[in-house]
Design an enzyme around this catalytic site. Sequence first.
Site, PDB file in Angstrom:
ATOM      1  N   LEU A  37       0.818  -1.209   0.000  1.00 22.45           N
ATOM      2  CA  LEU A  37       0.000   0.000   0.000  1.00 22.45           C
ATOM      3  C   LEU A  37       0.851   1.258   0.000  1.00 22.45           C
ATOM      4  O   LEU A  37       1.817   1.377   0.750  1.00 22.45           O
ATOM      5  CB  LEU A  37      -0.916   0.002   1.225  1.00 22.45           C
ATOM      6  CG  LEU A  37      -1.820   1.220   1.415  1.00 22.45           C
ATOM      7  CD1 LEU A  37      -3.198   0.803   1.937  1.00 22.45           C
ATOM      8  CD2 LEU A  37      -1.204   2.254   2.356  1.00 22.45           C
ATOM      9  N   LEU A  38       0.481   2.197  -0.860  1.00 15.92           N
ATOM     10  CA  LEU A  38       1.046   3.545  -0.887  1.00 15.92           C
ATOM     11  C   LEU A  38      -0.006   4.516  -0.396  1.00 15.92           C
ATOM     12  O   LEU A  38      -1.184   4.365  -0.711  1.00 15.92           O
ATOM     13  CB  LEU A  38       1.478   3.900  -2.308  1.00 15.92           C
ATOM     14  CG  LEU A  38       1.817   5.352  -2.661  1.00 15.92           C
ATOM     15  CD1 LEU A  38       2.857   5.390  -3.778  1.00 15.92           C
ATOM     16  CD2 LEU A  38       0.587   6.160  -3.080  1.00 15.92           C
ATOM     17  N   ASN A  39       0.422   5.528   0.402  1.00 14.52           N
ATOM     18  CA  ASN A  39      -0.492   6.647   0.621  1.00 14.52           C
ATOM     19  C   ASN A  39       0.242   7.972   0.480  1.00 14.52           C
ATOM     20  O   ASN A  39       0.732   8.260  -0.617  1.00 14.52           O
ATOM     21  CB  ASN A  39      -1.340   6.501   1.890  1.00 14.52           C
ATOM     22  CG  ASN A  39      -0.602   6.315   3.182  1.00 14.52           C
ATOM     23  OD1 ASN A  39       0.228   5.426   3.320  1.00 14.52           O
ATOM     24  ND2 ASN A  39      -0.920   7.128   4.158  1.00 14.52           N
ATOM     25  N   ASP A  40       0.364   8.792   1.501  1.00 19.27           N
ATOM     26  CA  ASP A  40       0.782  10.189   1.335  1.00 19.27           C
ATOM     27  C   ASP A  40       2.132  10.364   0.636  1.00 19.27           C
ATOM     28  O   ASP A  40       3.093   9.661   0.962  1.00 19.27           O
ATOM     29  CB  ASP A  40       0.915  10.873   2.701  1.00 19.27           C
ATOM     30  CG  ASP A  40      -0.326  10.778   3.548  1.00 19.27           C
ATOM     31  OD1 ASP A  40      -1.302  10.140   3.131  1.00 19.27           O
ATOM     32  OD2 ASP A  40      -0.301  11.347   4.654  1.00 19.27           O
ATOM     33  N   GLN A  56       4.538   7.323   1.814  1.00 12.88           N
ATOM     34  CA  GLN A  56       4.133   6.368   2.834  1.00 12.88           C
ATOM     35  C   GLN A  56       3.937   5.002   2.190  1.00 12.88           C
ATOM     36  O   GLN A  56       3.239   4.882   1.179  1.00 12.88           O
ATOM     37  CB  GLN A  56       2.836   6.830   3.479  1.00 12.88           C
ATOM     38  CG  GLN A  56       2.979   8.073   4.334  1.00 12.88           C
ATOM     39  CD  GLN A  56       3.642   7.772   5.656  1.00 12.88           C
ATOM     40  OE1 GLN A  56       3.002   7.352   6.601  1.00 12.88           O
ATOM     41  NE2 GLN A  56       4.941   7.999   5.738  1.00 12.88           N
ATOM     42  N   TYR A  99       5.607   8.103   9.958  1.00  9.40           N
ATOM     43  CA  TYR A  99       4.484   8.786   9.323  1.00  9.40           C
ATOM     44  C   TYR A  99       4.952   9.999   8.512  1.00  9.40           C
ATOM     45  O   TYR A  99       6.130  10.322   8.463  1.00  9.40           O
ATOM     46  CB  TYR A  99       3.461   9.185  10.379  1.00  9.40           C
ATOM     47  CG  TYR A  99       2.533   8.063  10.809  1.00  9.40           C
ATOM     48  CD1 TYR A  99       2.760   6.745  10.436  1.00  9.40           C
ATOM     49  CD2 TYR A  99       1.430   8.317  11.607  1.00  9.40           C
ATOM     50  CE1 TYR A  99       1.907   5.726  10.838  1.00  9.40           C
ATOM     51  CE2 TYR A  99       0.568   7.301  12.023  1.00  9.40           C
ATOM     52  CZ  TYR A  99       0.811   6.010  11.629  1.00  9.40           C
ATOM     53  OH  TYR A  99      -0.043   5.002  12.025  1.00  9.40           O
ATOM     54  N   SER A 100       4.014  10.694   7.920  1.00  9.04           N
ATOM     55  CA  SER A 100       4.314  11.688   6.896  1.00  9.04           C
ATOM     56  C   SER A 100       5.145  12.860   7.402  1.00  9.04           C
ATOM     57  O   SER A 100       5.149  13.181   8.588  1.00  9.04           O
ATOM     58  CB  SER A 100       3.016  12.220   6.294  1.00  9.04           C
ATOM     59  OG  SER A 100       2.356  11.212   5.573  1.00  9.04           O
ATOM     60  N   ARG A 158       0.809  15.412  13.910  1.00 14.89           N
ATOM     61  CA  ARG A 158       1.684  14.766  12.935  1.00 14.89           C
ATOM     62  C   ARG A 158       1.858  15.599  11.663  1.00 14.89           C
ATOM     63  O   ARG A 158       1.275  16.669  11.514  1.00 14.89           O
ATOM     64  CB  ARG A 158       1.133  13.388  12.565  1.00 14.89           C
ATOM     65  CG  ARG A 158      -0.315  13.357  12.098  1.00 14.89           C
ATOM     66  CD  ARG A 158      -0.769  11.925  11.842  1.00 14.89           C
ATOM     67  NE  ARG A 158      -2.191  11.828  11.525  1.00 14.89           N
ATOM     68  CZ  ARG A 158      -3.137  11.565  12.408  1.00 14.89           C
ATOM     69  NH1 ARG A 158      -2.833  11.385  13.672  1.00 14.89           N
ATOM     70  NH2 ARG A 158      -4.403  11.476  12.035  1.00 14.89           N
ATOM     71  N   ASP A 159       2.675  15.079  10.771  1.00 14.18           N
ATOM     72  CA  ASP A 159       2.879  15.586   9.403  1.00 14.18           C
ATOM     73  C   ASP A 159       3.621  16.922   9.374  1.00 14.18           C
ATOM     74  O   ASP A 159       3.112  17.918   8.836  1.00 14.18           O
ATOM     75  CB  ASP A 159       1.551  15.709   8.647  1.00 14.18           C
ATOM     76  CG  ASP A 159       0.675  14.479   8.757  1.00 14.18           C
ATOM     77  OD1 ASP A 159       1.234  13.389   8.938  1.00 14.18           O
ATOM     78  OD2 ASP A 159      -0.553  14.608   8.669  1.00 14.18           O
TER      79      ASP A 159
END
Length: 462
Positions: A37-40, A56, A99-100, A158-159
Amino acid sequence: MTEILIQKAYKEVRKYRNKVENDPYRLNYHLMPPVGLLNDPNGLIQFKGVYHVFYQWNPFETAHGAKFWGHYTSEDMVHWREETIALAPDEWYDKNGCYSGSAVEEDGKLYLFYTGNVKRDDGTRETYQCIAVSENGIQFEKLGPVLKLPEQYTPHFRDPKVWKKGDHWYMVVGAQTLDEKGKVALFHSNDLFHWEEAGTIAGSDMNGLKKFGYMWECPDLIHLNGKDVLLVSPQGLNPDGDFYQNLFQSGYFIGELDYEPLKYQHGSFTELDRGFDFYAPQTFTDKNGRTILYAWMGITDEMEAHQPTVENGWVHALTIPRELELQGGKVFQKPVEELKKLRKDQALVKNNEFEAVSAELVIDFQKNAPFKITFRNEASLSYDTGKLTLKRRNLKTGEAESRTCKLAFVSKLHIFMDHSSLEIFINDGEEVFTARYFPDSENVIVSIEGEAEFTLIKWDLG
């Protein structure tokens, strides 16, 4: 431990390589995970002449878990190399996910800022804003946390997005207050390692907003045409007519940030994309001064597990890179010029039915009139009486679903089709619709019907 974890990830890549590469829905010119899985998008930067896109990544399943940072590099944002894993969740402060975050350059070194996620045995979590450094932009050394959780926020904090103004560094972080209201917190530093809180610049119950979501993710403060534009992804907005139809939203506020005393005055929230699959956008500024955006071409919703690519061991992709401009109080998006390198076999299409799978279409309308474009019998774009509507099949229910925006006229469509994605730029980027869709691989027909008069140029994209 780091090397063992990375080797486990690459074992998954090798295990599923054939299934992934032979998936008919595998995209042709978008960035995707090699497995899982890929996200941000994370850490976007042009470093020593090379474009870097981190993302991510969960290599072990097509679901969300302990995230790594995958890594691609390119000289032109068209031809990409897959680099070694940049960050793996292998330290006490990030053991449940890197995380991002973002990237900056200082003294010839590339620094990554990211959120270290830790889940305790009782189900609660800890969060740390962390830093890693690289001399060459490929191998990174983690230097640990540089910012711990302020007491007024929950661990949904976060981020980090970091930038330099004058001789000071600044960081915005997405946050949730103890009474579950989304905010953006600002910090400042002289050296990237010691951070002080400056205050909250935007969020629920601020700047004329009422309650506006329970968490604001992926903040990004950019400067466009003399304005400070805050990009953010609020969670918890209720649908409002044609707006906020996805589970989570991504959009922006236009305003002016005063650093001393700290105050960000801004206007209303505007969605960046009106389609189905667009979240967690991040920008960077290249050497030519362009502000370029990537986003996750997906979202964490109930349809995620129903995507047909899951059977072949992967899910999700990133959008194409888009240049941002501020025009008349609105952010316009347009595909970066470099994507023209993909063009092959230009054709002036004179029929109302033609073949297209991986293609770029430019449609100029001579008359503002109703039309409908059908993409491979799986999605359609229609315009009538001031409304533009994108429809596709819901993967969970099989029923049609739609996204709509109001437009006084449609003068131009600039469409990027890939095997299982659509990115539709309207009126030179005034509005954008982004969607994944999954047509029968044997159906390659695009058709146009209606009263509109137009010219259509098509390129196959290699």
